[in-house]
Design an enzyme around this catalytic site. Sequence first.
Site, PDB file in Angstrom:
ATOM      1  N   HIS A  69      26.939  13.281 -18.919  1.00 30.46           N
ATOM      2  CA  HIS A  69      26.505  13.216 -17.518  1.00 30.46           C
ATOM      3  C   HIS A  69      27.612  13.701 -16.592  1.00 30.46           C
ATOM      4  CE1 HIS A  69      23.248  10.095 -18.682  1.00 30.46           C
ATOM      5  NE2 HIS A  69      22.919  11.336 -18.974  1.00 30.46           N
ATOM      6  N   HIS A 128      23.604  15.154 -12.805  1.00 34.10           N
ATOM      7  CA  HIS A 128      22.952  14.913 -14.100  1.00 34.10           C
ATOM      8  C   HIS A 128      23.221  13.476 -14.537  1.00 34.10           C
ATOM      9  CE1 HIS A 128      22.794  15.837 -18.723  1.00 34.10           C
ATOM     10  NE2 HIS A 128      21.711  15.241 -18.294  1.00 34.10           N
ATOM     11  N   HIS A 140      16.040  22.229 -21.540  1.00 29.64           N
ATOM     12  CA  HIS A 140      16.681  21.329 -20.564  1.00 29.64           C
ATOM     13  C   HIS A 140      18.178  21.569 -20.419  1.00 29.64           C
ATOM     14  CE1 HIS A 140      18.520  19.136 -23.796  1.00 29.64           C
ATOM     15  NE2 HIS A 140      18.845  18.109 -23.072  1.00 29.64           N
ATOM     16  N   ALA A 182      21.906  23.608 -22.458  1.00 36.60           N
ATOM     17  CA  ALA A 182      22.415  24.536 -23.462  1.00 36.60           C
ATOM     18  C   ALA A 182      22.179  23.985 -24.866  1.00 36.60           C
ATOM     19  CB  ALA A 182      23.899  24.776 -23.231  1.00 36.60           C
TER      20      ALA A 182
END
Lengths: 496, 136
Positions: A208, A239, A418, A420
């Site tokens: 995150h 994120h 969503h 890599a």
Amino acid sequence: MTTREFDGITLERVREHVWEIPREGDMRVPARVLASESLLEQIGDDKTLQQLKNATHLPGMTGHAVCMPDGHQGYGFPVGGVGATDAKTGCISPGAVGYDINCGVRMMRTNLTYDDVRGHEEELVEALFANVPSGLGGGGIVEGDRDTVEAVLSRGVDWALEEGWAVPDDLEHCEDEGRRPDADPDAVSQKAKDRGKNQLGSLGSGNHFLEVQRVTDVYREDVADAYGLEPDQVVVLIHCGSRGLGHQTCTDYLRKIEKRHGDLLAELPDKELAAAPAGSELAEAYYGAMCACINFAWVNRQLIMHRVRQVFERVFDRSWESMDMHLLYDVAHNIAKKEVHEVGGDPAGGGDADREERELYVHRKGATRAFPAGHPEVPTAYRDVGQPIIIPGSMGAGSYVLRGGEASMDLTFGSTAHGAGRLMSRTQAKNEFWGETVRDELRDQQHVYVKAQSGATVAEEAPGVYKDVDEVVRVSDELGIGDKVARTYPVCNIKG
Amino acid sequence: MSFELRPHTADVAVAASGESLGETFAAVADGLAAATCDEIPETGERFSLSVRAEGLEALLFDYLDQLIYERDVRGVLPVANEATVREADGAWVIEASARGVPFADVTARDVKAVTYSEMRVERTDDGWEAYVVLDV
């Protein structure tokens, strides 16, 4: 026919970037992997394909279980997996959503340019790190009491608006206007609420992050215009998810379902896939609890976004309104939603059976909803051009803004990748990278300023740990499930 | 009693062994702490917990879940775990304790949850072995 085999699992090439694992044994539907040859090599390298096959065993599975181009091994259901089950005769599976319910990404625009930010990077990264709680035990932006948590769970971003943490524009640019109508706070355990109350407005840790970025490329000018994006503009990416509250909710329901629906579980190849039959008490309770966790995650990202506005105000000595810091969009990665899809036949595979509309639980685990232009569930602001999709790259690579593609409804139940996707384990990452070196190289060679709770976190999240996001986005664009709109590049990154 | 962190693409796995079930489960819990932080200081007070479940895998799952819960609500990292496991009235019970290192004393990251994925609890010639994937 071109075929590929990985650990005894054979995939047949349906057409470019579409690979199928035919139905066999107890599989209820075939499985599909959407990947280029090079991404397929990486997907076949761990247990992703086996987990995808396992997912096809869930009752009521419809069409195909689909692995997105960034798919990788997770637990139970693969990360990057999409599985739609019939909402009346199928099931809902907490493990196919994941522990971090509504883990997702939101992008906020600004009217600042990269030139406005250059020279302020150190100050900005320090101020963001100091003001946005992160890591384990970092607290939250709001110290939530019982009533606060209840209100957040039931009202989502409406609560944030009433409390001065949002403006009406934020709700208009969030899916469902930032509030899930099906949320049932009573279905969330006290244990989960206990864990969530001190984490309201916090990044957490792991992968995150909060990133300040600049727009480097625009590929579709009309869509970028509608999204308010232009080259050199500064944007902010956030994120994170529903924190301990969501993790505990998934855990609670996994165990409850295991105890109540052991007969169904006995038919599944992985205990982590435990599922409640549609219409059962636990299916309804989990759906209500999950929707409440979705609200919590939206508020979590909203609080962080609003705090970022305040940090920018101090660093640039202007009001956030004058910097036009507005939400572009917020996408969920781990979610199951009741959606109506046209199913039956298979336009992509050349089938000609009749198609019909059915209500499904669309499980997206590490996958993004990607509805095309004209879909009634795309917010009014974007309905003419399609739903924004945000695909974060690693902290040393570009991220992308896409829009829902025309082929997404037929190929992926309206979904795309969503991120890599991880390439290597955290253990291997720490052996191959040294956090301080990664941080210094990012600053000196790529002008990316990183601050994290620890060097180990930087090593574990080093750019080399991730797959090639450019390739993931290329495949999504070529398949027509998510069309490339713009590319961004990191300026500052804080990690928990 | 010992544990080892095993690589996993997205997450972290713990493989542990011990002479008894209690030792083995406590070793998994030490693995959970090690997956959370690299260096563990000598601070903190011990606390106790007890969990009851219908089977051994369920017991291990609930025990680790309870430790994660205690971590978040007490604001401490549970380390130096000790446990005994016994069968009682057709269920399994673990009685355990841990030293709770205050978050302020440690640089740690969040392990989100325990998973059932690939979980194994097996008897061996020397005692017991367990394998657990943790969601990070």
